[in-house]
Design a protein around this motif. Structure first.
Motif, mmCIF file in Angstrom:
data_model
loop_
_atom_site.group_PDB
_atom_site.id
_atom_site.type_symbol
_atom_site.label_atom_id
_atom_site.label_comp_id
_atom_site.label_asym_id
_atom_site.label_seq_id
_atom_site.Cartn_x
_atom_site.Cartn_y
_atom_site.Cartn_z
ATOM 1 N N THR A 113 -0.471 -0.741 -3.792
ATOM 2 C CA THR A 113 0.632 -1.639 -3.452
ATOM 3 C C THR A 113 1.757 -0.875 -2.759
ATOM 4 O OG1 THR A 113 0.110 -3.041 -5.362
ATOM 5 C CG2 THR A 113 2.295 -3.295 -4.386
ATOM 6 N N THR A 114 2.070 0.310 -3.283
ATOM 7 C CA THR A 114 3.101 1.145 -2.659
ATOM 8 C C THR A 114 2.708 1.504 -1.230
ATOM 9 O OG1 THR A 114 3.726 2.079 -4.802
ATOM 10 C CG2 THR A 114 4.376 3.311 -2.850
ATOM 11 N N ALA A 115 1.437 1.863 -1.039
ATOM 12 C CA ALA A 115 0.956 2.205 0.303
ATOM 13 C C ALA A 115 1.055 1.001 1.239
ATOM 14 C CB ALA A 115 -0.481 2.708 0.235
ATOM 15 N N ALA A 156 -8.381 -5.590 -5.382
ATOM 16 C CA ALA A 156 -7.649 -5.119 -4.194
ATOM 17 C C ALA A 156 -7.669 -6.122 -3.039
ATOM 18 C CB ALA A 156 -8.191 -3.763 -3.742
ATOM 19 N N PRO A 157 -8.829 -6.708 -2.682
ATOM 20 C CA PRO A 157 -8.803 -7.705 -1.597
ATOM 21 C C PRO A 157 -7.964 -8.934 -1.927
ATOM 22 C CG PRO A 157 -11.048 -6.938 -2.028
ATOM 23 C CD PRO A 157 -10.197 -6.448 -3.149
ATOM 24 N N LEU A 158 -7.957 -9.349 -3.199
ATOM 25 C CA LEU A 158 -7.166 -10.511 -3.600
ATOM 26 C C LEU A 158 -5.674 -10.231 -3.470
ATOM 27 C CD1 LEU A 158 -9.155 -11.603 -6.801
ATOM 28 C CD2 LEU A 158 -9.361 -12.499 -4.473
ATOM 29 N N MET A 159 -5.266 -8.987 -3.735
ATOM 30 C CA MET A 159 -3.861 -8.591 -3.611
ATOM 31 C C MET A 159 -3.493 -8.186 -2.190
ATOM 32 S SD MET A 159 -3.365 -6.312 -7.088
ATOM 33 C CE MET A 159 -1.668 -5.908 -6.606
ATOM 34 N N PRO A 204 -5.011 -1.978 0.191
ATOM 35 C CA PRO A 204 -6.192 -1.156 0.479
ATOM 36 C C PRO A 204 -6.840 -0.625 -0.788
ATOM 37 C CG PRO A 204 -4.181 0.086 0.909
ATOM 38 C CD PRO A 204 -3.751 -1.322 0.621
ATOM 39 N N PHE A 205 -8.164 -0.402 -0.722
ATOM 40 C CA PHE A 205 -8.866 0.231 -1.843
ATOM 41 C C PHE A 205 -8.619 1.730 -1.780
ATOM 42 C CE2 PHE A 205 -12.620 2.609 -3.271
ATOM 43 C CZ PHE A 205 -12.610 2.270 -4.615
ATOM 44 N N ILE A 206 -8.158 2.288 -2.883
ATOM 45 C CA ILE A 206 -7.877 3.719 -2.956
ATOM 46 C C ILE A 206 -8.633 4.309 -4.133
ATOM 47 C CG2 ILE A 206 -6.095 5.472 -3.343
ATOM 48 C CD1 ILE A 206 -4.074 3.623 -2.069
#
Length: 408
Positions: A50-52, A360-363, A366-368
């Protein structure tokens, strides 16, 4: 050394056999560790993602940019008269008198309806100058930017964002076509690359750029400017440039000493730092709450290990009677506790990765895959096994062989 390695290997095998004999109980024992590790890794990883995402969105708005607007905030505030508007007269003094300024771009926005070949789309016209592309670089996918003669004469030309292109020119190249914006028929001279969502949920690609004078003369009907974007050289501190800009604007707006500013300056870097700090703090708080499950899981392991010591009292007595030393018994139960905890940690990590990939896709983040947080979480699960498994192991090692053999 070889004898110790052999003893440790035998101890690990015995611990795994004990876990295997009571699979359901073992699973219920490590459930707290599984939930704790999974929750911590998921929350921290999604928090970093989220920060990214926030940093990316703020960067899309432009880095090292100062936004000048009339009034003390986005709204007028209070019930007093509206502040004096910004005008073209401010642009040249800002450009010439403040060190570190790379470009100054005025901005006027108006909601319009764009029409092409029977299709229409409600969008936002952004009246500006060619300096806009210097303040916040926005590559074109086709065409060109405004020419000085077009800006000076207020020609009806426009550059389209990707959202407008998709909705009005899905099957044709828009460059060179005539587009109607409200009552203005303008020529499309370029198309912009995709930027995506803005930091506050807006679509940056849903825009039509037109020369400032064109918008002022044919849409707004005045020479007011809604905002001034000031690009700052990377080598300069935006705080110092902001202070110089504040001083100059007070002079231009004839504000006496002690009188409040009737304008506001927003630093995109400060906004980015503030939002990043907020998301990081929230991530830490949520991770701390989720980490409580690890403690609960550790208590569960201690409880089951104490039960196991009680159940296997005679076994412990036999081992001690035939020559096993107390440290060997302690190591056996300690390894069993650590094995349970590490197994829970591994399952928790797998569940965390599945959750991250799904959420991650719902939010729309990116996937990290953060190796560091995964290793730390697994190490903590192992430490919990040592800490909470030591007391039961110590209790087992301290049993008297004779009393243990008499135990029913």
């Amino acid at each position: 050394m070889r004898g110790r390695a052999l003893m440790l290997g035998t101890t690990v095998i015995l611990a795994l056999r004990s876990i295997r004999r009571h699979l359901l109980r073992s699973f219920l024992t490590i459930l707290g560790i599984v939930i704790g590790v999974g929750a911590v890794v998921t929350m921290v990883t999604l928090g970093k993602a989220t920060t990214a995402a926030v940093q990316t969105q703020i960067a899309a708005l432009g880095t090292n940019i100062l936004q000048v607007r009339p009034g003390q905030g986005f709204g007028r505030g209070g019930g007093g008269p509206p502040p004096p508007p910004l005008t073209d007269d401010y642009l040249e003094p800002i450009r010439r008198q403040i060190n570190g300024v790379t470009a100054v771009a005025p901005q006027v926005q108006r909601s319009v309806t764009a029409i092409y070949s029977g299709a229409n789309w409600t969008t936002t016209v952004n009246g500006t100058t060619d300096a806009y592309f210097k303040v916040q670089p926005w590559p074109l996918t086709a065409g060109r930017t405004f020419e000085p003669a077009e800006e000076q004469a207020g020609k009806a030309v426009c550059i389209l964002g990707n959202t407008v292109v998709k909705n009005l020119f899905a099957r044709t190249d828009p460059v060179g076509k005539r587009l109607r914006v409200n009552d203005i028929s303008c020529t499309v001279i370029g198309t912009l690359s995709t930027k995506g969502q803005a930091g506050f949920g807006g679509d940056q690609d849903d825009t039509v750029l037109m020369p400032l004078k064109t918008v002022q003369r044919r849409l707004t009907g005045d020479d007011k400017i809604a905002a001034i974007l000031v690009g700052v050289d990377q080598a300069y501190d935006t705080t110092q440039v902001q202070a110089s800009l504040t001083s100059l604007l007070r002079q231009l707006r004839h504000l006496e000493a002690g009188k409040d500013d009737d304008f506001n300056i927003f630093d995109t870097k400060q906004i980015s730092d503030t939002l990043t700090g907020t998301t990081t703090l929230l991530t830490r708080i949520v991770a701390a709450v989720a980490a409580i499950s690890l403690v609960v899981g550790g208590i569960g392991i201690m409880n089951i290990m104490l039960v196991s010591v009680t159940e296997r009292t005679r076994e412990i007595g036999i081992r001690l009677a035939i020559g096993a030393v107390a440290n060997e018994v302690l190591l056996q139960f300690l390894v069993e506790a650590v094995a349970l905890s590490c197994l829970g940690g591994l399952i928790g990590l797998v569940i965390a990765q599945i959750a991250i990939i799904s959420i991650a896709p719902l939010m729309q983040v990116p996937f990290i895959f953060d190796v560091r947080i995964n290793l730390i979480a697994f190490a903590i699960s192992a430490v919990i096994g040592v800490v909470f498994g030591y007391f039961p192991a110590r209790r087992a090692a301290a049993l008297n062989p004779i009393d243990a053999l008499r135990h029913e």
